[in-house]
Structures are given as C-alpha cells and as structure tokens.
Design a protein around this motif. Structure first.
Motif, mmCIF file in Angstrom:
data_model
loop_
_atom_site.group_PDB
_atom_site.id
_atom_site.type_symbol
_atom_site.label_atom_id
_atom_site.label_comp_id
_atom_site.label_asym_id
_atom_site.label_seq_id
_atom_site.Cartn_x
_atom_site.Cartn_y
_atom_site.Cartn_z
ATOM 1 N N ALA A 17 15.853 39.773 21.787
ATOM 2 C CA ALA A 17 16.687 39.995 22.966
ATOM 3 C C ALA A 17 18.169 39.877 22.632
ATOM 4 C CB ALA A 17 16.308 39.004 24.064
ATOM 5 N N PHE A 18 18.537 38.869 21.868
ATOM 6 C CA PHE A 18 19.945 38.662 21.542
ATOM 7 C C PHE A 18 20.442 39.670 20.510
ATOM 8 C CE2 PHE A 18 19.596 33.907 22.732
ATOM 9 C CZ PHE A 18 19.596 34.251 24.075
ATOM 10 N N GLY A 19 19.545 40.127 19.651
ATOM 11 C CA GLY A 19 19.900 41.169 18.696
ATOM 12 C C GLY A 19 20.821 40.678 17.592
ATOM 13 N N PRO A 20 21.218 41.587 16.698
ATOM 14 C CA PRO A 20 22.108 41.220 15.595
ATOM 15 C C PRO A 20 23.512 40.930 16.112
ATOM 16 C CG PRO A 20 21.761 43.586 15.629
ATOM 17 C CD PRO A 20 20.832 43.008 16.654
ATOM 18 N N PRO A 21 24.300 40.162 15.361
ATOM 19 C CA PRO A 21 25.667 39.848 15.815
ATOM 20 C C PRO A 21 26.544 41.082 15.862
ATOM 21 C CG PRO A 21 25.325 39.115 13.545
ATOM 22 C CD PRO A 21 23.985 39.530 14.072
ATOM 23 N N GLU A 22 27.484 41.087 16.794
ATOM 24 C CA GLU A 22 28.436 42.183 16.901
ATOM 25 C C GLU A 22 29.360 42.202 15.677
ATOM 26 O OE1 GLU A 22 30.756 42.040 20.398
ATOM 27 O OE2 GLU A 22 29.055 42.250 21.774
ATOM 28 N N PRO A 23 29.789 43.379 15.252
ATOM 29 C CA PRO A 23 30.781 43.431 14.173
ATOM 30 C C PRO A 23 32.055 42.699 14.572
ATOM 31 C CG PRO A 23 29.829 45.599 14.586
ATOM 32 C CD PRO A 23 29.381 44.714 15.708
ATOM 33 N N LEU A 24 32.695 42.082 13.612
ATOM 34 C CA LEU A 24 33.920 41.341 13.885
ATOM 35 C C LEU A 24 35.119 42.283 13.925
ATOM 36 C CD1 LEU A 24 33.432 38.311 11.470
ATOM 37 C CD2 LEU A 24 33.229 38.276 13.961
ATOM 38 N N PRO A 25 36.025 42.105 14.884
ATOM 39 C CA PRO A 25 37.285 42.857 14.846
ATOM 40 C C PRO A 25 38.136 42.360 13.682
ATOM 41 C CG PRO A 25 37.321 41.230 16.612
ATOM 42 C CD PRO A 25 35.930 41.223 16.063
ATOM 43 N N GLU A 26 39.140 43.131 13.312
ATOM 44 C CA GLU A 26 39.935 42.794 12.134
ATOM 45 C C GLU A 26 40.598 41.429 12.240
ATOM 46 O OE1 GLU A 26 42.679 45.783 10.997
ATOM 47 O OE2 GLU A 26 41.173 47.375 10.897
ATOM 48 N N ASP A 27 41.167 41.095 13.408
ATOM 49 C CA ASP A 27 41.853 39.810 13.526
ATOM 50 C C ASP A 27 40.874 38.649 13.452
ATOM 51 O OD1 ASP A 27 40.684 40.440 15.973
ATOM 52 O OD2 ASP A 27 42.170 39.322 17.121
ATOM 53 N N ALA A 28 39.625 38.887 13.895
ATOM 54 C CA ALA A 28 38.632 37.825 13.833
ATOM 55 C C ALA A 28 38.246 37.520 12.391
ATOM 56 C CB ALA A 28 37.397 38.215 14.641
ATOM 57 N N ALA A 29 38.271 38.535 11.544
ATOM 58 C CA ALA A 29 37.918 38.328 10.150
ATOM 59 C C ALA A 29 39.040 37.640 9.385
ATOM 60 C CB ALA A 29 37.580 39.662 9.499
ATOM 61 N N ALA A 30 40.269 37.747 9.884
ATOM 62 C CA ALA A 30 41.414 37.174 9.177
ATOM 63 C C ALA A 30 41.786 35.783 9.667
ATOM 64 C CB ALA A 30 42.622 38.099 9.322
ATOM 65 N N ASP A 31 41.414 35.432 10.867
ATOM 66 C CA ASP A 31 41.807 34.162 11.491
ATOM 67 C C ASP A 31 40.539 33.451 11.947
ATOM 68 O OD1 ASP A 31 42.575 32.144 13.239
ATOM 69 O OD2 ASP A 31 44.009 33.367 14.352
ATOM 70 N N TRP A 32 40.215 32.313 11.347
ATOM 71 C CA TRP A 32 38.930 31.667 11.639
ATOM 72 C C TRP A 32 38.822 31.293 13.117
ATOM 73 C CZ3 TRP A 32 38.372 26.946 13.895
ATOM 74 C CH2 TRP A 32 39.458 26.058 13.850
ATOM 75 N N ARG A 33 39.926 30.907 13.728
ATOM 76 C CA ARG A 33 39.867 30.486 15.127
ATOM 77 C C ARG A 33 39.583 31.687 16.030
ATOM 78 N NH1 ARG A 33 42.702 25.222 17.286
ATOM 79 N NH2 ARG A 33 42.171 25.372 19.491
ATOM 80 N N ALA A 34 40.276 32.788 15.793
ATOM 81 C CA ALA A 34 40.005 34.015 16.552
ATOM 82 C C ALA A 34 38.590 34.502 16.290
ATOM 83 C CB ALA A 34 41.020 35.095 16.181
ATOM 84 N N GLY A 35 38.144 34.351 15.049
ATOM 85 C CA GLY A 35 36.790 34.777 14.707
ATOM 86 C C GLY A 35 35.731 33.998 15.449
#
Length: 263
Positions: A94-112
């Motif tokens: 039901a929950f499925g695979p995780p959504e792809p991360l946006p670019e800022d999420a991959a660069a900033d752990w808090r945003a990620g």
C-alpha cells in the motif's frame, strides 16, 4: 559448540523473517504449479489492498481475497502462510516504494528528511487502515520498508553520525510521522472536533479547580487546547501543523551532528 552454530540459518522461512516476506524478495521458490495461471504473490497483495482501501482491513479476509481472485482460499496459502503475513505485505504494498528525492533534499539532510517525512505521511493518509500495522516493535524487513530506510540513510550519508545513529535517526523520524498521522486521523474522524475540544477544555478547567493540576491549568488558560485542527492533512503541503514536532526532532539530530564536528 560447533562454530557453525553461530551462523544464521540460510534456509528460507527458518528464522525471524516470514517465508512470505522472503518470497517478496525473491528468496523463496515460488509454487511451480499454481492453482490458477497468473496467480502471484504480488497479485494477491494488490487484491487485498484494493479490498482494504474500499472496505477496511477487516473485509480483507483470506476468503474474500480468494474470491476476488477467483480461486479457493486454500490456494492463497501456497503463497501466504497466515493473515498476519498477508497484512505485513499489504502494508508494504500500500505504501509503495519511496518517492524520488528532489535535488535540494539530496543536498541538505534536513530538507531531505522533511521530504521523507512528508512522503511517508501522505502514503499513510492514502491508506489509513494500514497505519496501525506499520511495524514499530521490530526492524523493517519488507522491500519498500527497506527501500525507504535506504533512502533515509542516503539523505544522512554526509553527516558525521555513526551508522547506528543514522539508522536510529531514520526510525525516530518514521515513528514521529506515524504518531502525528495517528492523531490527525483520529481528529479528522470526528466532524464536531472543535466543539468536543472546547468541552474538553472546560472539563480540564473543572478538574483543575481548587489548586489541583496547577501546571495543566496554566496550559489550558494559556490556550494550549484552543483552535484545534479539525481536518487532517491530505498531502505534503498540508503538514505545517505538524512542523513543531518534526522540527524539534530535527533540532535534536542537528545538535548531535554539531557535537560530532570538530572545533
């Protein structure tokens, strides 16, 4: 004691992981001659999730799922040993695979981790029957659960945290969103929540009279229970009301990261 006694048993279904979960990973041989051409574990899980989404988890009995698939109930047991195992796989599906991360999420752990938290919450709101069955007393084992954990570890990859601390941080954030979603679903389930919360505030004032529960009374008089959120968030953009809890968790992680850095 033989040294081999200390090694994990490699045979499928002999350890703590259910055989159906091993099958979901492709680690367990699938039935060679199924009772109906095209019957698969993925298909069983998808049918069960569809029933649960439409009618609730209780409706997704082994018999009902078998009926939806046009097979006998016993046929399902070639793929799933128990209803509990099926529920585990249903939650993962039901929950499925995780959504792809946006670019800022991959660069900033808090945003990620904010993005990660919001995506998990959105999936939970889409399948509210599954929230109570998200594993909390043991490690994640199913494919999508471990994919989500792997994504969180990627987000934290450049921090000075130890590997243990990275895993613990991911579990802490996932537990936070589960708690918040559980509360929001309970509140959203009652359309007259504002009236009930007002009555609750009056009740607290009554029971805290004559000097009883002085700190709780101060909180009530200070508006701690005013203006409740009556509608649960339905998508990531609605998560502002949960920001306090998440940000305090992230503040704690930030403090640990700062303590790990020299100087």
């Amino acid at each position: 004691m033989d040294a081999s006694d200390d090694q994990p048993d490699p045979r499928p279904g002999t350890g703590a992981v259910p055989a159906s979960v091993e099958a979901a990973w492709g680690l367990k041989p699938r039935p060679q001659k199924g009772p109906k051409r095209g019957l698969t574990l993925d298909g069983i899980v998808a049918a069960a999730v569809a029933v649960a989404d439409a009618e609730g988890l209780e409706a997704a009995s082994m018999g009902r799922v078998a009926k939806e698939l046009g097979v006998s109930t016993m046929a399902l047991y070639r793929y799933v040993a128990t209803k509990d195992e099926l529920v585990t796989l249903m939650v993962d599906g039901a929950f499925g695979p995780p959504e792809p991360l946006p670019e800022d999420a991959a660069a900033d752990w808090r945003a990620g981790l904010r993005h990660w938290y919001q995506a998990i919450g959105a999936a939970m709101f889409a399948h509210p029957w599954a929230v109570a069955h998200v594993p909390s007393g043991g490690p994640p084992v199913t494919p999508n659960q471990l994919a989500a954990l792997d994504q969180a570890l990627y987000i934290l990859r450049d921090t000075p945290l130890t590997e243990f601390e990275k895993v613990a941080t991911a579990l802490l954030v996932s537990n936070q969103v589960r708690a918040e979603v559980t509360i929001a679903l309970a509140m959203g389930g009652n359309k007259d929540m504002e009236r009930l919360m007002n009555e609750y505030s009056h009740f607290l004032l009554r029971v805290s009279a004559a000097g009883r529960l002085p700190h709780l009374r101060t909180a009530v008089e200070g508006g701690a229970f005013d203006e409740p959120d009556t509608e649960p968030p339905r998508n990531p953009s609605d998560y502002d009301e949960f920001a306090f809890g998440l940000e305090r968790v992230l503040d704690g992680v930030q403090a640990l990261i700062d303590a790990r850095r020299p100087g």
